[in-house]
Enzyme design. Structure first.
Site, PDB file in Angstrom:
ATOM      1  N   LYS A 126       0.863  -1.183   0.000  1.00 12.58           N
ATOM      2  CA  LYS A 126       0.000   0.000   0.000  1.00 12.58           C
ATOM      3  C   LYS A 126       0.891   1.222   0.000  1.00 12.58           C
ATOM      4  O   LYS A 126       2.035   1.158   0.474  1.00 12.58           O
ATOM      5  CB  LYS A 126      -0.881   0.026   1.254  1.00 12.58           C
ATOM      6  CG  LYS A 126      -2.129   0.836   1.094  1.00 12.58           C
ATOM      7  CD  LYS A 126      -3.227   0.023   0.426  1.00 12.58           C
ATOM      8  CE  LYS A 126      -4.418   0.845   0.062  1.00 12.58           C
ATOM      9  NZ  LYS A 126      -5.535  -0.009  -0.385  1.00 12.58           N
ATOM     10  N   ASP A 166      -7.067   4.176  -4.487  1.00 12.51           N
ATOM     11  CA  ASP A 166      -7.725   4.003  -3.189  1.00 12.51           C
ATOM     12  C   ASP A 166      -8.363   5.365  -2.888  1.00 12.51           C
ATOM     13  O   ASP A 166      -8.598   6.155  -3.824  1.00 12.51           O
ATOM     14  CB  ASP A 166      -6.709   3.589  -2.105  1.00 12.51           C
ATOM     15  CG  ASP A 166      -7.379   3.076  -0.832  1.00 12.51           C
ATOM     16  OD1 ASP A 166      -7.811   1.910  -0.798  1.00 12.51           O
ATOM     17  OD2 ASP A 166      -7.497   3.841   0.147  1.00 12.51           O
TER      18      ASP A 166
HETATM   19  P1  NDP Z   1     -13.000   7.561  -2.746  1.00 13.49           P
HETATM   20  O1  NDP Z   1     -11.958   8.551  -2.495  1.00 13.49           O
HETATM   21  O2  NDP Z   1     -13.522   7.371  -4.112  1.00 13.49           O
HETATM   22  O3  NDP Z   1     -14.247   7.822  -1.797  1.00 13.49           O
HETATM   23  C1  NDP Z   1     -14.118   7.836  -0.412  1.00 13.49           C
HETATM   24  C2  NDP Z   1     -15.462   8.196   0.198  1.00 13.49           C
HETATM   25  O4  NDP Z   1     -15.376   8.038   1.600  1.00 13.49           O
HETATM   26  C3  NDP Z   1     -15.874   9.627  -0.064  1.00 13.49           C
HETATM   27  O5  NDP Z   1     -17.269   9.690  -0.095  1.00 13.49           O
HETATM   28  C4  NDP Z   1     -15.328  10.353   1.159  1.00 13.49           C
HETATM   29  O6  NDP Z   1     -16.002  11.549   1.449  1.00 13.49           O
HETATM   30  C5  NDP Z   1     -15.562   9.322   2.223  1.00 13.49           C
HETATM   31  N1  NDP Z   1     -14.558   9.466   3.291  1.00 13.49           N
HETATM   32  C6  NDP Z   1     -13.216   9.439   3.173  1.00 13.49           C
HETATM   33  N2  NDP Z   1     -12.600   9.634   4.348  1.00 13.49           N
HETATM   34  C7  NDP Z   1     -13.596   9.794   5.223  1.00 13.49           C
HETATM   35  C8  NDP Z   1     -13.624  10.029   6.596  1.00 13.49           C
HETATM   36  N3  NDP Z   1     -12.501  10.133   7.323  1.00 13.49           N
HETATM   37  N4  NDP Z   1     -14.833  10.126   7.193  1.00 13.49           N
HETATM   38  C9  NDP Z   1     -15.984  10.000   6.459  1.00 13.49           C
HETATM   39  N5  NDP Z   1     -16.011   9.773   5.149  1.00 13.49           N
HETATM   40  C10 NDP Z   1     -14.845   9.673   4.544  1.00 13.49           C
HETATM   41  O7  NDP Z   1     -12.413   6.191  -2.179  1.00 13.49           O
HETATM   42  P2  NDP Z   1     -12.885   4.697  -2.495  1.00 13.49           P
HETATM   43  O8  NDP Z   1     -14.347   4.636  -2.723  1.00 13.49           O
HETATM   44  O9  NDP Z   1     -11.981   4.152  -3.523  1.00 13.49           O
HETATM   45  O10 NDP Z   1     -12.515   3.981  -1.118  1.00 13.49           O
HETATM   46  C11 NDP Z   1     -13.456   3.814  -0.070  1.00 13.49           C
HETATM   47  C12 NDP Z   1     -13.004   2.669   0.813  1.00 13.49           C
HETATM   48  O11 NDP Z   1     -12.916   1.462   0.053  1.00 13.49           O
HETATM   49  C13 NDP Z   1     -11.630   2.840   1.459  1.00 13.49           C
HETATM   50  O12 NDP Z   1     -11.642   2.201   2.716  1.00 13.49           O
HETATM   51  C14 NDP Z   1     -10.707   2.055   0.515  1.00 13.49           C
HETATM   52  O13 NDP Z   1      -9.544   1.637   1.152  1.00 13.49           O
HETATM   53  C15 NDP Z   1     -11.616   0.887   0.174  1.00 13.49           C
HETATM   54  N6  NDP Z   1     -11.311   0.142  -1.043  1.00 13.49           N
HETATM   55  C16 NDP Z   1     -11.206   0.760  -2.248  1.00 13.49           C
HETATM   56  C17 NDP Z   1     -10.965   0.020  -3.385  1.00 13.49           C
HETATM   57  C18 NDP Z   1     -10.945   0.634  -4.737  1.00 13.49           C
HETATM   58  O14 NDP Z   1     -10.849  -0.119  -5.701  1.00 13.49           O
HETATM   59  N7  NDP Z   1     -11.038   1.935  -4.890  1.00 13.49           N
HETATM   60  C19 NDP Z   1     -10.736  -1.431  -3.317  1.00 13.49           C
HETATM   61  C20 NDP Z   1     -10.952  -2.004  -2.002  1.00 13.49           C
HETATM   62  C21 NDP Z   1     -11.192  -1.226  -0.920  1.00 13.49           C
HETATM   63  P3  NDP Z   1     -15.526  12.952   0.779  1.00 13.49           P
HETATM   64  O15 NDP Z   1     -16.041  12.913  -0.641  1.00 13.49           O
HETATM   65  O16 NDP Z   1     -16.166  14.002   1.614  1.00 13.49           O
HETATM   66  O17 NDP Z   1     -14.042  12.938   0.864  1.00 13.49           O
HETATM   67  O1  2IT Z   2      -7.830  -1.851  -0.966  1.00  7.45           O
HETATM   68  C1  2IT Z   2      -7.739  -2.283  -2.135  1.00  7.45           C
HETATM   69  O2  2IT Z   2      -7.871  -3.480  -2.393  1.00  7.45           O
HETATM   70  C2  2IT Z   2      -7.493  -1.323  -3.212  1.00  7.45           C
HETATM   71  N1  2IT Z   2      -7.424  -0.126  -2.954  1.00  7.45           N
HETATM   72  C3  2IT Z   2      -7.288  -1.798  -4.620  1.00  7.45           C
HETATM   73  C4  2IT Z   2      -5.903  -2.311  -4.813  1.00  7.45           C
HETATM   74  C5  2IT Z   2      -5.537  -2.650  -6.244  1.00  7.45           C
HETATM   75  O3  2IT Z   2      -4.346  -2.936  -6.436  1.00  7.45           O
HETATM   76  O4  2IT Z   2      -6.380  -2.637  -7.134  1.00  7.45           O
END
Ligand code: NDP
Ligand code: 2IT
Length: 451
Positions: A126, A166
């Site tokens: 990461k 992420d």
């Molecule tokens: P984004 O940046 O696209 O979206 C994050 C969302 O979460 C936004 O709505 C944001 O609000 C909100 N958020 C972020 N930090 C906080 C906080 N401290 N308190 C409240 N809300 C918060 O990220 P992702 O959708 O990609 O990621 C979301 C989660 O999924 C994370 O835990 C990430 O690690 C996990 N994840 C992501 C993957 C991916 O492929 N993208 C894969 C697997 C897991 P705001 O718009 O106000 O910032």
């Molecule tokens: O938490 C996760 O699995 C991710 N943010 C995606 C990682 C990836 O390599 O696609």
């Protein structure tokens, strides 16, 4: 003293403020895998835990860039290359002011076991930065990404370490990072995943994590003989990549999604959320969710400021299935109690570790179907690996092919997790099932590869 307590004791020195979330993730895994450690002494003899909780290396670097007023800005960049027993290091990059070494160690550690569960040849890593993309112009984002890659490119490559997105890192950022990697290395290769489709990305990568979490939930509900999601009220937190695509798939299968949230507040729309509008607000304009209510006056917006500490408005909405898809520790014990009181049947972690340990324990003790992140959100990294395969063979797979492979992967993970839980005497506990199955594969590879 139980075997888990003995093991935990060895790692007490990891328990400090900056490592809090890493310690939380590690403690959960150690308690979960106790039955495996008890059944086979080889894991202790080969000191697997001692070796697994320390990253292979942590790369930490300075990122200097010029903002739109030509002022010099300084941030810190990181890449935590945790474990490559099963394949090249693989995992996302997070750009958020809360990023520090401890947060990235937690995410990298979870990623090792998640990637192992996919059955694909990928190790765990990461990275990211404390850079805050909010309020920055496209040009500033580009300059930051370029500066970040100036250092990162020395440590990555398609067979070495393959970063992706992420929180705060989506197609736009990956595009700029890829552009700079290409320039610095004179090489057009799949050293990053999550690229836009027209220059090497995989179809379905943007949808993969959210869709995958829904496929996992459908499979879990079927195994646990619960009613399917169609026609059921679902709540989703977050409004980013994972949340919006979880909502999209839930709506496609006929579920009624009544919520979403961002870091400022929660939308409750009892008639079902308007996904097109959400995408316009959050994806296109990167604006605040509060705007949603101007177009839908039947919906309500609750600011986080109005809410008491320890609870979250989104989990007060009665639902059949809950999908925390925002960030770590966003579903507390108080929230879990509210969900249980309101008759919730299933909780799926779309985000990484969104549920606190106390909340998880409470949900499990009430026999709520609980899909842990490292299994339920593995669809994102699985499709990232499909992108690596397509890049390596210079091919492009159709949307239908990737979707079918994603669904198959999520169903396979779900069955494997359920079976492992049963085999180790904790039937129905998907947390223990995922930790044991994920750990065992990495541990066996580490033993076979020697120290
Ligand atoms: P984004 O940046 O696209 O979206 C994050 C969302 O979460 C936004 O709505 C944001 O609000 C909100 N958020 C972020 N930090 C906080 C906080 N401290 N308190 C409240 N809300 C918060 O990220 P992702 O959708 O990609 O990621 C979301 C989660 O999924 C994370 O835990 C990430 O690690 C996990 N994840 C992501 C993957 C991916 O492929 N993208 C894969 C697997 C897991 P705001 O718009 O106000 O910032
Ligand atoms: O938490 C996760 O699995 C991710 N943010 C995606 C990682 C990836 O390599 O696609």
């Amino acid at each position: 003293m139980t075997i888990a307590e003995k093991e935990i004791k060895k790692f007490e020195n990891h328990n400090c403020a900056e490592n809090a979330v890493f310690y939380q993730a590690m403690e959960e895994v150690i308690y979960s895998i106790a039955p495996l450690l008890e059944s086979d002494e080889k894991y202790s003899r080969h000191a697997i835990l001692e070796r697994l909780v320390v990253p292979d290396r942590i790369i930490k670097f300075k990122v200097t860039w010029l903002d739109d007023e030509n002022k010099v800005q300084v941030n810190t960049g990181f890449r935590v290359q945790f474990n490559n027993a099963l394949g090249p290091y693989k995992g996302g990059l997070r750009f958020h002011p809360s990023v520090n070494e401890g947060v990235l160690k937690f995410l990298g550690f979870e990623q090792i076991l998640k990637n192992s569960l996919t059955g694909l040849s990928i190790g765990g890593a990461k990275g990211g930065s404390d850079f805050d993309p909010k309020g920055k112009s496209d040009f500033e984002i580009m300059k930051f990404c370029t500066a970040f890659m100036t250092e990162l490119h020395k440590y990555i490559g398609p067979r070495i370490d393959v970063p992706a997105g992420d929180i705060g890192v989506g197609e736009r950022e990956i595009g700029y990072l890829f552009g700079e990697y290409k320039k610095l290395t004179s090489s057009y290769e799949g050293a990053l995943t999550g690229k836009p489709f027209f220059f090497g990305g995989s179809l379905m990568r943007p949808q993969a994590t959210g869709y995958g979490a829904v496929y996992f939930t459908e499979s879990m509900l079927e195994i646990e003989a619960k009613e399917p999601l169609s026609g059921k009220i679902c709540t989703v937190s977050g409004a980013g990549n994972v949340a919006l695509h979880a909502i999209e798939k839930l709506q496609q299968i006929g579920a009624i999604v009544v919520s979403c949230s961002d870091s400022h507040g929660t939308i409750y729309d009892p008639r079902g959320v308007d996904l097109e509008l959400l995408k316009d607000i959050k994806e296109k304009r990167r604006a605040s969710l509060e705007e949603y209510c101007s177009a839908h006056n039947e919906a309500t917006y609750t600011s986080v400021l109005e809410y008491p500490e320890g609870g979250h408005a989104v989990w007060e909405i009665p639902c059949y299935a809950a999908f925390p898809c925002a960030t770590q520790n966003e579903l507390t014990e108080l929230d879990a109690q509210t969900l249980i009181t309101n008759g919730c049947v299933s909780v799926t972690e779309g985000a990484n570790m969104p549920t606190t340990r106390e909340a998880t324990a409470l949900l499990l003790s009430h026999k709520i179907c609980f899909a842990p992140a490292k299994a339920a959100n593995a669809g994102g990294v699985a499709v990232s690996e499909f992108e690596m395969s397509q890049n390596a063979s210079m091919s492009k797979w159709s949307f239908e092919k990737v979707d079918a492979k994603l669904k198959e992967t999520m169903q396979m993970i779900c069955k494997r997790v359920a079976l492992t839980a049963k085999d180790y005497g904790v039937e129905g506990n998907y947390v223990d099932g995922a930790n044991i199955a994920g750990f065992k594969k990495v541990a066996d590879a580490m033993i076979a590869e020697g120290i």
